[in-house]
Each structure stands twice: as C-alpha cells, then as structure tokens.
Scaffold this motif. Structure first.
Motif, PDB file in Angstrom:
ATOM      1  N   GLN A   1      11.496  33.350  72.342  1.00 42.95           N
ATOM      2  CA  GLN A   1      10.715  34.563  72.124  1.00 42.95           C
ATOM      3  C   GLN A   1       9.499  34.263  71.262  1.00 42.95           C
ATOM      4  O   GLN A   1       9.374  33.191  70.685  1.00 42.95           O
ATOM      5  CB  GLN A   1      11.560  35.651  71.469  1.00 42.95           C
ATOM      6  CG  GLN A   1      11.950  35.348  70.030  1.00 42.95           C
ATOM      7  CD  GLN A   1      12.714  36.489  69.385  1.00 42.95           C
ATOM      8  OE1 GLN A   1      13.606  37.066  69.990  1.00 42.95           O
ATOM      9  NE2 GLN A   1      12.365  36.819  68.157  1.00 42.95           N
TER      10      GLN A   1
ATOM     11  N   TYR B   1      10.270  49.149  72.619  1.00 46.65           N
ATOM     12  CA  TYR B   1      11.317  48.782  73.574  1.00 46.65           C
ATOM     13  C   TYR B   1      12.655  49.230  73.013  1.00 46.65           C
ATOM     14  O   TYR B   1      12.859  49.275  71.805  1.00 46.65           O
ATOM     15  CB  TYR B   1      11.311  47.292  73.922  1.00 46.65           C
ATOM     16  CG  TYR B   1      11.688  46.332  72.819  1.00 46.65           C
ATOM     17  CD1 TYR B   1      13.022  46.014  72.563  1.00 46.65           C
ATOM     18  CD2 TYR B   1      10.714  45.704  72.059  1.00 46.65           C
ATOM     19  CE1 TYR B   1      13.366  45.115  71.571  1.00 46.65           C
ATOM     20  CE2 TYR B   1      11.049  44.798  71.070  1.00 46.65           C
ATOM     21  CZ  TYR B   1      12.377  44.510  70.830  1.00 46.65           C
ATOM     22  OH  TYR B   1      12.717  43.612  69.845  1.00 46.65           O
TER      23      TYR B   1
ATOM     24  N   GLN C   1       8.513  37.570  65.590  1.00 46.20           N
ATOM     25  CA  GLN C   1       8.442  39.006  65.337  1.00 46.20           C
ATOM     26  C   GLN C   1       9.315  39.321  64.140  1.00 46.20           C
ATOM     27  O   GLN C   1      10.178  38.536  63.774  1.00 46.20           O
ATOM     28  CB  GLN C   1       8.902  39.815  66.546  1.00 46.20           C
ATOM     29  CG  GLN C   1      10.387  39.677  66.864  1.00 46.20           C
ATOM     30  CD  GLN C   1      10.810  40.567  68.018  1.00 46.20           C
ATOM     31  OE1 GLN C   1      10.217  40.538  69.082  1.00 46.20           O
ATOM     32  NE2 GLN C   1      11.848  41.356  67.791  1.00 46.20           N
TER      33      GLN C   1
ATOM     34  N   TYR D   1       6.434  42.791  76.334  1.00 49.66           N
ATOM     35  CA  TYR D   1       5.692  41.528  76.349  1.00 49.66           C
ATOM     36  C   TYR D   1       4.516  41.618  77.324  1.00 49.66           C
ATOM     37  O   TYR D   1       3.401  41.207  77.006  1.00 49.66           O
ATOM     38  CB  TYR D   1       6.610  40.367  76.746  1.00 49.66           C
ATOM     39  CG  TYR D   1       7.308  39.692  75.585  1.00 49.66           C
ATOM     40  CD1 TYR D   1       7.909  40.427  74.563  1.00 49.66           C
ATOM     41  CD2 TYR D   1       7.378  38.318  75.510  1.00 49.66           C
ATOM     42  CE1 TYR D   1       8.557  39.803  73.510  1.00 49.66           C
ATOM     43  CE2 TYR D   1       8.024  37.680  74.459  1.00 49.66           C
ATOM     44  CZ  TYR D   1       8.608  38.431  73.458  1.00 49.66           C
ATOM     45  OH  TYR D   1       9.238  37.802  72.417  1.00 49.66           O
TER      46      TYR D   1
ATOM     47  N   LYS E   1      13.008  43.066  76.769  1.00 41.43           N
ATOM     48  CA  LYS E   1      11.720  42.908  76.089  1.00 41.43           C
ATOM     49  C   LYS E   1      10.568  42.658  77.062  1.00 41.43           C
ATOM     50  O   LYS E   1       9.412  42.624  76.651  1.00 41.43           O
ATOM     51  CB  LYS E   1      11.778  41.733  75.100  1.00 41.43           C
ATOM     52  CG  LYS E   1      12.677  41.964  73.907  1.00 41.43           C
ATOM     53  CD  LYS E   1      12.584  40.790  72.952  1.00 41.43           C
ATOM     54  CE  LYS E   1      13.477  40.979  71.748  1.00 41.43           C
ATOM     55  NZ  LYS E   1      13.351  39.866  70.793  1.00 41.43           N
TER      56      LYS E   1
END
Length: 174
Positions: free
Chosen positions: A34, A77, A37, A144, A140
């Motif tokens: 990922q 999300y 974040q 994205y 996600k």
C-alpha cells in the motif's frame, strides 16, 4: 478520533520519483502492499500529519520531498466489518483521507523503513503510477483510483488510467 459519520481522519501519501513511479510499501509480515498513510491526531493539520507519517513509515524528512499537490477534499473508503476491531464495530465505518502527492528530491537511500520502533513496512519498491489501483486490497481501490486521478494533473508525462490499462492489457496479451 472519528468524525460524526464514523470516519477516521487520515492522510495518504503518494511519493513519486523522477521517473513518475510511485513508492509502494509492503506491510510488515504481510503479503499486502500500500501507499503510506496514517491518522491525523487531534489539533494536527493534514500537512503536519503527512510529514509525521512520512517520517514514521518511510523515514523521510521534509527536505527529502517536495509537495506537488493534494486532494481538494476528503476521499472516503469503508472498511469491511470483518477488518474492524471489535470495540469499534457499530461506530467505525472507515477512513476519510486527504492525499498528498510528493516528489522525492533526496535519494532512494534516504528511505529508512526502520525510522521508528514500530515499522509499518518491511519492504518497498517503485511502481508504475497506476499499478497500485489493481494491486491494493479491494476495499481501497476506488479511493486509490480517485486520488491518483485527481493528483495526476500535477504530474508531467503520466498517461491516463485508461491509457495505462490499454497498454498493460496489450502487453499481457503478447
């Protein structure tokens, strides 16, 4: 800290290099990848949270990056219930994120995944700009794609997502 709708304020970081590739981190002891974040602490601005998360997860300091852009508004999300901690069920829906697009102005060797005692990632690589949309966990993907689409305007030479899909599907057929 959740907002009244059950979303946790968060920042997402799309770190790019001079080739317009994006940083892709492998989560510790998992086979999932990922973007960096993390949550925004009470009283913290999204930009301050971004720099804190950048240091904590990637080991980079403000002088290692240049901010190219950020999303205009929150992108949300929802997290599937089976991924939500038991004590949060019923009140927690997911994340709302401000996304930052950064350019690495330092060197690859400035990346340090062990900058804290609790690393988020145990591996990383550079990826094509659009590749994470198909590679990230399914819940996600939409956020994205929305973040990358909105922030692509700050990048020179990045093809559209549609063009990327056409190019990569043609390559896989050969």
């Amino acid at each position: 800290m959740l907002d009244r709708d059950g979303y946790r304020p968060n920042v997402g970081i799309i770190l790019t290099n001079a080739k317009n590739e994006v940083f892709w981190g492998k989560r510790v002891r998992e086979h999932s990848w990922q973007f960096p974040q993390g949550g925004i602490k009470p009283g913290e601005s999204p930009e301050a949270a971004m720099y804190r998360e950048l240091l904590e997860e990637v080991g980079l300091l403000p002088q290692h990056v240049k901010i190219l852009g950020r999303t205009r508004d929150w992108l949300r999300y929802e997290v599937p219930t089976n991924w939500v901690r038991r004590e949060w069920r019923g009140s927690y829906k997911g994340q709302k994120q401000i996304w930052f697009l950064l350019r690495l102005v330092g060197r690859d060797s400035d990346v340090c995944l062990r900058a804290t005692n609790h690393p988020e990632f145990d591996g990383w690589r550079w990826n094509d700009y659009w590749a994470p949309v198909d590679a990230v966990i399914e819940f996600k993907r939409d956020v994205y794609e929305r973040a990358l689409s909105e922030l692509a305007r700050f990048m020179r030479g990045v093809e559209s997502h549609h063009a990327y899909l056409a190019r990569t599907s043609t390559q896989s057929e050969q």
